[in-house]
Motif scaffolding. Structure first.
Motif, PDB file in Angstrom:
ATOM      1  N   TYR A   3      -9.597  -7.731  12.280  1.00  0.00           N
ATOM      2  CA  TYR A   3     -10.992  -7.360  12.481  1.00  0.00           C
ATOM      3  C   TYR A   3     -11.104  -6.364  13.625  1.00  0.00           C
ATOM      4  N   ILE A   4     -12.133  -5.526  13.548  1.00  0.00           N
ATOM      5  CA  ILE A   4     -12.391  -4.541  14.587  1.00  0.00           C
ATOM      6  C   ILE A   4     -13.872  -4.589  14.952  1.00  0.00           C
ATOM      7  N   LYS A   5     -14.240  -3.797  15.947  1.00  0.00           N
ATOM      8  CA  LYS A   5     -15.635  -3.695  16.346  1.00  0.00           C
ATOM      9  C   LYS A   5     -16.192  -2.319  15.957  1.00  0.00           C
ATOM     10  N   LEU A   6     -17.336  -2.323  15.317  1.00  0.00           N
ATOM     11  CA  LEU A   6     -18.166  -1.130  15.166  1.00  0.00           C
ATOM     12  C   LEU A   6     -19.245  -1.269  16.235  1.00  0.00           C
ATOM     13  N   ARG A   7     -18.951  -0.716  17.377  1.00  0.00           N
ATOM     14  CA  ARG A   7     -19.756  -0.964  18.581  1.00  0.00           C
ATOM     15  C   ARG A   7     -19.802  -2.468  18.846  1.00  0.00           C
ATOM     16  N   ASP A   8     -20.904  -3.171  18.517  1.00  0.00           N
ATOM     17  CA  ASP A   8     -20.990  -4.602  18.787  1.00  0.00           C
ATOM     18  C   ASP A   8     -20.812  -5.460  17.541  1.00  0.00           C
ATOM     19  N   LEU A   9     -20.648  -4.844  16.384  1.00  0.00           N
ATOM     20  CA  LEU A   9     -20.484  -5.585  15.142  1.00  0.00           C
ATOM     21  C   LEU A   9     -19.002  -5.820  14.867  1.00  0.00           C
ATOM     22  N   GLU A  10     -18.597  -7.066  14.747  1.00  0.00           N
ATOM     23  CA  GLU A  10     -17.220  -7.355  14.357  1.00  0.00           C
ATOM     24  C   GLU A  10     -17.132  -7.370  12.838  1.00  0.00           C
ATOM     25  N   VAL A  11     -16.200  -6.590  12.289  1.00  0.00           N
ATOM     26  CA  VAL A  11     -16.057  -6.475  10.834  1.00  0.00           C
ATOM     27  C   VAL A  11     -14.586  -6.504  10.452  1.00  0.00           C
ATOM     28  N   SER A  12     -14.323  -6.817   9.192  1.00  0.00           N
ATOM     29  CA  SER A  12     -12.969  -6.723   8.667  1.00  0.00           C
ATOM     30  C   SER A  12     -12.526  -5.266   8.669  1.00  0.00           C
ATOM     31  N   ARG A  13     -11.245  -5.033   8.902  1.00  0.00           N
ATOM     32  CA  ARG A  13     -10.732  -3.654   8.934  1.00  0.00           C
ATOM     33  C   ARG A  13     -10.912  -2.965   7.597  1.00  0.00           C
ATOM     34  N   ILE A  14     -10.887  -3.706   6.529  1.00  0.00           N
ATOM     35  CA  ILE A  14     -11.156  -3.162   5.201  1.00  0.00           C
ATOM     36  C   ILE A  14     -12.378  -3.864   4.644  1.00  0.00           C
ATOM     37  N   GLY A  15     -13.368  -3.078   4.243  1.00  0.00           N
ATOM     38  CA  GLY A  15     -14.581  -3.629   3.673  1.00  0.00           C
ATOM     39  C   GLY A  15     -14.602  -3.454   2.165  1.00  0.00           C
ATOM     40  N   LEU A  16     -15.778  -3.607   1.597  1.00  0.00           N
ATOM     41  CA  LEU A  16     -15.968  -3.470   0.156  1.00  0.00           C
ATOM     42  C   LEU A  16     -17.203  -2.639  -0.113  1.00  0.00           C
ATOM     43  N   GLY A  17     -17.005  -1.512  -0.799  1.00  0.00           N
ATOM     44  CA  GLY A  17     -18.131  -0.704  -1.245  1.00  0.00           C
ATOM     45  C   GLY A  17     -18.588  -1.183  -2.608  1.00  0.00           C
ATOM     46  N   ALA A  18     -19.878  -1.500  -2.724  1.00  0.00           N
ATOM     47  CA  ALA A  18     -20.377  -2.119  -3.956  1.00  0.00           C
ATOM     48  C   ALA A  18     -21.004  -1.126  -4.929  1.00  0.00           C
ATOM     49  N   MET A  19     -21.162   0.137  -4.544  1.00  0.00           N
ATOM     50  CA  MET A  19     -21.906   1.088  -5.367  1.00  0.00           C
ATOM     51  C   MET A  19     -21.442   1.106  -6.820  1.00  0.00           C
ATOM     52  N   GLY A  20     -20.126   1.235  -7.030  1.00  0.00           N
ATOM     53  CA  GLY A  20     -19.598   1.409  -8.371  1.00  0.00           C
ATOM     54  C   GLY A  20     -19.803   0.221  -9.286  1.00  0.00           C
ATOM     55  N   MET A  21     -20.191  -0.915  -8.726  1.00  0.00           N
ATOM     56  CA  MET A  21     -20.502  -2.063  -9.568  1.00  0.00           C
ATOM     57  C   MET A  21     -21.731  -1.803 -10.435  1.00  0.00           C
ATOM     58  N   SER A  22     -22.616  -0.937  -9.934  1.00  0.00           N
ATOM     59  CA  SER A  22     -23.891  -0.713 -10.612  1.00  0.00           C
ATOM     60  C   SER A  22     -24.207   0.740 -10.895  1.00  0.00           C
ATOM     61  N   HIS A  23     -23.472   1.683 -10.306  1.00  0.00           N
ATOM     62  CA  HIS A  23     -23.977   3.050 -10.248  1.00  0.00           C
ATOM     63  C   HIS A  23     -22.822   4.040 -10.110  1.00  0.00           C
ATOM     64  N   GLY A  24     -22.868   5.111 -10.888  1.00  0.00           N
ATOM     65  CA  GLY A  24     -22.070   6.287 -10.593  1.00  0.00           C
ATOM     66  C   GLY A  24     -20.767   6.459 -11.336  1.00  0.00           C
ATOM     67  N   TYR A  25     -20.092   5.364 -11.677  1.00  0.00           N
ATOM     68  CA  TYR A  25     -18.750   5.459 -12.228  1.00  0.00           C
ATOM     69  C   TYR A  25     -18.686   4.932 -13.662  1.00  0.00           C
ATOM     70  N   THR A  26     -17.622   5.292 -14.349  1.00  0.00           N
ATOM     71  CA  THR A  26     -17.379   4.780 -15.697  1.00  0.00           C
ATOM     72  C   THR A  26     -17.388   3.248 -15.684  1.00  0.00           C
ATOM     73  N   GLY A  27     -18.205   2.666 -16.523  1.00  0.00           N
ATOM     74  CA  GLY A  27     -18.293   1.210 -16.610  1.00  0.00           C
ATOM     75  C   GLY A  27     -19.243   0.561 -15.640  1.00  0.00           C
TER      76      GLY A  27
END
Length: 325
Positions: A3-27
């Motif tokens: 985990y790392i910090k985005l300023r004061d937010l602790e987050v996983s080093r790898i996240g998940l982009g959800a856009m393609g689940m609903s929008h933009g890509y094949t399927g």
């Protein structure tokens, strides 16, 4: 998962982009049940940063995440974005970052996501008609009210970042950054580090190109926005395919997949970077998150860092007008 910090937010080093689940890509939008399984698997593997936006769908991606995160909200640093839907009449794809529009937007996002607060609220694109100070101040009010935890910007340039940060501290800037899109390194990244702002790279796998799985645009359906993307045009495709093959060669040497190598290179650029590779498949979630454990050798990093630039712009001309880099 580390985990790392985005300023004061602790987050996983790898996240998940959800856009393609609903929008933009094949399927996109064809397998909500599979997408929800992918979200749950990401949470099982320690992913905490999940990214969406009201424009994705529009609205349907936030609704999907609202269903997926029911009962799991406390595990997630949830990011969404405003500014590409004008709620005063212009509708989707009309920029509006006025204080009044942000107020309307946040209430809709909270309702669709099934939550009482948004952890990271981004301005999706800089609105040339609205001073960024007004936008930052409006988000600052939402932070004071507890509806938002942190403020972010997407595809903002150095001057905009400084001006916004002077009004309301910016926790993260989201921008396209990958082995074949490195334009932010010269002007934007130094400002982020000076101001202690985290970087959230989107499209860290080059919209699928760097995985090695894209061999022809015939793989895309008619709704896939990559059909119009200059990087995937006929005149640029062969050059960019050769770059993807170079990544694959390093992957073979490292005993990893091309996607894992592309993500590991990105993570090696600093401990203030949290990429958000997008997928709707459990198998890809597992593959992508495993990149956190991959350490590339100095020679491999040099080889990747020395790749020639990709051919073609990252966006169409109309899309590029909304970018500050």
């Amino acid at each position: 998962m580390r985990y790392i910090k985005l300023r004061d937010l602790e987050v996983s080093r790898i996240g998940l982009g959800a856009m393609g689940m609903s929008h933009g890509y094949t399927g996109s939008g064809t397998d909500d049940a599979g997408s929800i399984r992918a979200v749950h698997r990401a949470l099982d593997l320690g992913v905490t940063l999940i990214d969406t936006a009201e424009i994705y769908g529009p609205y349907t991606n936030e609704e999907l995440l609202g269903r997926a995160l029911k009962g799991h909200r406390e595990k997630v640093v949830l990011a969404t974005k405003f500014g590409l839907v004008s709620h005063a009449g212009g509708g989707p794809w009309h920029q509006d970052s006025t204080a009044a529009n942000i107020r309307t937007a946040v209430e809709g996002s909270l309702r669709r996501l099934g939550t009482d607060h948004i952890d990271l609220y981004y301005q999706h694109r800089v609105d040339p008609a609205v001073p960024v100070e007004e936008t930052a101040g409006a988000v600052g009010e939402l932070i004071a009210e507890g509806k938002v935890r942190a403020f972010g910007l997407s595809e903002a340039g150095p001057d905009t970042i400084r001006r916004a940060h002077a009004v309301q501290p910016v926790s993260a800037v989201q921008s396209e950054y990958s082995l074949w899109t490195r334009g932010i390194e010269e002007r934007v990244l130094p400002v982020l580090r000076e101001l202690h702002i985290g970087l959230v790279p989107f499209s860290p796998l080059g919209r699928g190109f760097l995985t090695g799985a894209v061999r022809s645009t015939e793989q895309f359906d008619e709704n896939d926005f990559r059909r119009d993307n200059p990087r995937f045009s006929e005149e640029n495709f062969a050059h960019n395919l050769a770059l993807a093959d170079e990544v694959a060669a390093v992957a073979a040497e490292a005993g990893a997949t091309p996607a894992q190598v592309a993500l590991a290179w990105l993570l090696a650029q600093g401990d203030d970077i949290a990429p958000i590779p997008g997928t709707k498949r459990v198998s890809r979630v597992e593959e992508n998150t495993a990149a956190d454990a991959l350490t590339l050798s100095p020679a491999q990093l040099d080889r990747l860092g020395s790749l020639p630039p990709a051919a073609g712009d990252t966006h169409t001309e109309a899309q590029a007008r909304m970018l500050e880099r």
